[in-house]
Design a protein around this motif. Structure first.
Motif, mmCIF file in Angstrom:
data_model
loop_
_atom_site.group_PDB
_atom_site.id
_atom_site.type_symbol
_atom_site.label_atom_id
_atom_site.label_comp_id
_atom_site.label_asym_id
_atom_site.label_seq_id
_atom_site.Cartn_x
_atom_site.Cartn_y
_atom_site.Cartn_z
ATOM 1 N N UNK A 141 0.950 -1.192 0.036
ATOM 2 C CA UNK A 141 -0.021 -0.015 -0.092
ATOM 3 C C UNK A 141 0.912 1.306 -0.029
ATOM 4 N N UNK A 142 2.166 1.096 0.182
ATOM 5 C CA UNK A 142 3.009 2.167 -0.001
ATOM 6 C C UNK A 142 4.201 1.821 -0.929
ATOM 7 N N UNK A 143 4.330 2.423 -1.931
ATOM 8 C CA UNK A 143 5.301 2.156 -3.164
ATOM 9 C C UNK A 143 6.512 2.950 -2.879
ATOM 10 N N UNK A 144 6.777 4.036 -1.813
ATOM 11 C CA UNK A 144 8.204 4.543 -1.706
ATOM 12 C C UNK A 144 7.904 5.661 -0.982
ATOM 13 N N UNK A 145 8.941 6.053 -0.139
ATOM 14 C CA UNK A 145 9.123 7.032 0.862
ATOM 15 C C UNK A 145 10.404 7.738 0.339
ATOM 16 N N UNK A 146 10.933 8.560 1.468
ATOM 17 C CA UNK A 146 12.129 9.269 1.680
ATOM 18 C C UNK A 146 13.327 8.433 2.126
ATOM 19 N N UNK A 147 14.355 8.802 2.620
ATOM 20 C CA UNK A 147 15.370 8.136 3.541
ATOM 21 C C UNK A 147 14.750 8.164 4.786
ATOM 22 N N UNK A 148 14.843 7.073 5.403
ATOM 23 C CA UNK A 148 14.491 6.960 6.756
ATOM 24 C C UNK A 148 15.540 6.045 7.554
ATOM 25 N N UNK A 149 15.662 6.614 8.843
ATOM 26 C CA UNK A 149 16.734 6.066 9.773
ATOM 27 C C UNK A 149 15.767 5.704 10.882
ATOM 28 N N UNK A 150 16.050 4.403 11.514
ATOM 29 C CA UNK A 150 15.166 4.071 12.437
ATOM 30 C C UNK A 150 16.362 2.973 13.610
ATOM 31 N N UNK A 151 16.909 3.928 14.628
ATOM 32 C CA UNK A 151 17.455 2.911 15.751
ATOM 33 C C UNK A 151 16.615 2.767 16.755
ATOM 34 N N UNK A 152 16.730 1.426 17.073
ATOM 35 C CA UNK A 152 15.903 0.588 18.275
ATOM 36 C C UNK A 152 16.882 -0.101 19.329
ATOM 37 N N UNK A 153 16.415 -0.211 20.302
ATOM 38 C CA UNK A 153 17.057 -0.537 21.502
ATOM 39 C C UNK A 153 16.005 -1.689 22.224
ATOM 40 N N UNK A 154 16.512 -3.098 22.282
ATOM 41 C CA UNK A 154 15.312 -3.948 23.354
ATOM 42 C C UNK A 154 16.359 -4.682 23.787
ATOM 43 N N UNK A 155 15.559 -4.903 25.227
ATOM 44 C CA UNK A 155 15.909 -5.572 26.451
ATOM 45 C C UNK A 155 15.255 -6.583 26.835
ATOM 46 N N UNK A 156 15.757 -7.736 27.275
ATOM 47 C CA UNK A 156 15.010 -8.895 27.730
ATOM 48 C C UNK A 156 15.507 -9.536 28.962
ATOM 49 N N UNK A 157 14.636 -10.319 29.551
ATOM 50 C CA UNK A 157 15.349 -10.881 30.824
ATOM 51 C C UNK A 157 14.264 -12.303 31.135
ATOM 52 N N UNK A 158 14.922 -13.285 31.962
ATOM 53 C CA UNK A 158 13.976 -14.666 32.128
ATOM 54 C C UNK A 158 14.274 -14.751 33.685
ATOM 55 N N UNK A 159 13.213 -14.903 34.127
ATOM 56 C CA UNK A 159 12.994 -15.496 35.599
ATOM 57 C C UNK A 159 12.129 -16.761 35.542
ATOM 58 N N UNK A 160 12.849 -17.864 35.398
ATOM 59 C CA UNK A 160 12.219 -19.243 35.576
ATOM 60 C C UNK A 160 11.498 -19.271 34.251
#
Length: 382
Positions: A141-160
C-alpha cells in the motif's frame, strides 16, 4: 532524477559491501524470494490485482546480522469512477542491522538500525493516486518514501518460566515529493515503545501479554504544518500450544488512537473535535500440523472490527465501521538442507459502512484472495 541516481549508486555500493562481507567471513546466509498475488473486487464494479516479488538477503555471523530487502510490484486497478490505472515499479530498499550486546550483562540487550533507501515510486501524478490502496485490500500500500533512519534498542530477561522484554525506537523520516500537488512533503518522525511478557505454564502451554505506544511529530509540506497524527496505543494477549506435531496460537488485540491535528480555516493545526479513527479489535487463530520431518500443514482464521469514528453520520469527517474476515491454508516443506519452500492461499470478505471522508462513499462489500509462494536458500559456514 539526480537523487534517484545517487540512491541507486548508494544501493550498489551497499550491496557490494554486503556480498564482500558474505564471502570474506564464515557466516550463515539466507536468500529468500517468492511471488505474491492479491486480488479484490467490490459491489461497485471496481476491482484490482497486484503482483509482488520480494527479494531478501540475510547475513548472520556470531552476534550480529545484516539484511537487505527490496522487491518489485505490478499493480492494476479498474475503478468504476476513476478509470483504469497500472503501475509497475521497484519498491523501496530496506537495510536492517542488529547487534547483540548482551555479553557481560545480566540481561539480553539488542541494538538495531533500520534504513530505508528511496528506490521506490514517489511524486505521483494525480490520476495515479488511485493505485495507493487500503492495506486491508493489498499487500503493498506504500510504493515509496524518502530516506528513513530507525535506531532501536531491545532488552529482555528471564525469571524461571517468565520472560519479559521492552523496546524503544525512534524513526526519522526524510522529506520527499509525495505527488504533483504535495511536493516537499516531510512526514513526522515516530517514537515507539513496546513491551511483552510471556509465561510458560507447562512444556506445552504459554501465554503472553503485550502492548505498545506510538507518538508522531507533525507532518509538514513546504515547511508549513500539514497534519499531526494522534497517539497510538495497542494492547493484546495470546495463548500458545506446542506439542509433538501440533502448534496452535490464539491472539486478540485492540488498537486505540487519540484525536489528530488538522488544518483549520486559518491554515494552522487544530485538534479535531472528535476522533477520526475508530477503535479496532482483531483476533487471530492459527493451527499448524507437522505431517513429517520435512512437511508442515498450516491454517489460520483472522477477524477485524473497526468501530465508526467519533463524528456524526452527517459530518464531513464521518467514517463508518469496518468488518473483515480472512481464512487461509498453506504448507511448507524442506526440500533439502539448503532449500525450503512454502505456499499459502487465503481469502477474505470485508464490509465498509457509509463514509464521508476522505470522500463520500456508500457502503461497500469487498471480496478478495491472495496466493503466496516463497523459497528460501540457506548457506551455512561459508
Amino acid at each position: 532524477m539526480k537523487r534517484k541516481t545517487s540512491t541507486v549508486k548508494l544501493l550498489l555500493i551497499i550491496t557490494a559491501v554486503f556480498f564482500y562481507a558474505a564471502v570474506s567471513y564464515a557466516a550463515d546466509i539466507d536468500v529468500q524470494t517468492g511471488f505474491n498475488l492479491d486480488y479484490w473486487a467490490d459491489n461497485q464494479d471496481s476491482k484490482a490485482v497486484q503482483a509482488h516479488v520480494p527479494v531478501e538477503f540475510t547475513y548472520s555471523r556470531k552476534n550480529y546480522s545484516l539484511g537487505l530487502l527490496t522487491g518489485y510490484a505490478n499493480t492494476r486497478i479498474e475503478h468504476a469512477d476513476k478509470g483504469d490505472r497500472t503501475l509497475s515499479h521497484m519498491l523501496d530498499t530496506k537495510i536492517n542491522f542488529s547487534y547483540d550486546i548482551s555479553k557481560s550483562l545480566p540481561f539480553g540487550l539488542l541494538f538495531g538500525l533500520d534504513l530505508n533507501l528511496p528506490t521506490g515510486k514517489t511524486d505521483f501524478k494525480q490520476e495515479e493516486l488511485a493505485l495507493i490502496m487500503d492495506p486491508d485490500l493489498v499487500s503493498i500500500s506504500s510504493f515509496g518514501e524518502g530516506y528513513n533512519v530507525n535506531p532501536t534498542l531491545t532488552a529482555a530477561h528471564e525469571w524461571g518460566g517468565l520472560v519479559a522484554g521492552i523496546g524503544i525506537g525512534y524513526l526519522w523520516r526524510g522529506e520527499y515529493d509525495f505527488s504533483e500537488a504535495v511536493e516537499d512533503y516531510d512526514p513526522g518522525d515516530i517514537f515507539n515503545t513496546s513491551a511483552e511478557a510471556r509465561y510458560f505454564f507447562s512444556p506445552v502451554w504459554n501465554g503472553r501479554v503485550f502492548g505498545n505506544y506510538v507518538w508522531y511529530s507533525k507532518d509538514r509540506v513546504g515547511c508549513e504544518d500539514f497534519y499531526h497524527e494522534g497517539d497510538y496505543y495497542q494492547l493484546g494477549m495470546g495463548l500458545n500450544y506446542s506439542r509433538t506435531k501440533w502448534l496452535a496460537g490464539l491472539t486478540v488485540r485492540s488498537i486505540f488512537r487519540e484525536k489528530s491535528g488538522t488544518l483549520d480555516a486559518g491554515g494552522g493545526l487544530k485538534t479535531e473535535n472528535s476522533k477520526s479513527r475508530g477503535d479496532e479489535w482483531a483476533g487471530d487463530l492459527s493451527i499448524n500440523y507437522q505431517l513429517d520431518d520435512e512437511t508442515t500443514l498450516k491454517s489460520f482464521i483472522q477477524g477485524l472490527h473497526v468501530s465508526k469514528n467519533g463524528y456524526s453520520a452527517d459530518a464531513s469527517r464521518f467514517i463508518g465501521r469496518r468488518e473483515k474476515y480472512t481464512i487461509g491454508i498453506g504448507a511448507s516443506r524442506e526440500f533439502t538442507k539448503q532449500l525450503e519452500g512454502g505456499v499459502t492461499l487465503k481469502g477474505f470478505t470485508m464490509r465498509d459502512a457509509e463514509a464521508n471522508f476522505p470522500e463520500t462513499k456508500s457502503g461497500r462489500h469487498y471480496k478478495g484472495a491472495s496466493f503466496i509462494v516463497n523459497l528460501t536458500t540457506k548457506f551455512s559456514g561459508i
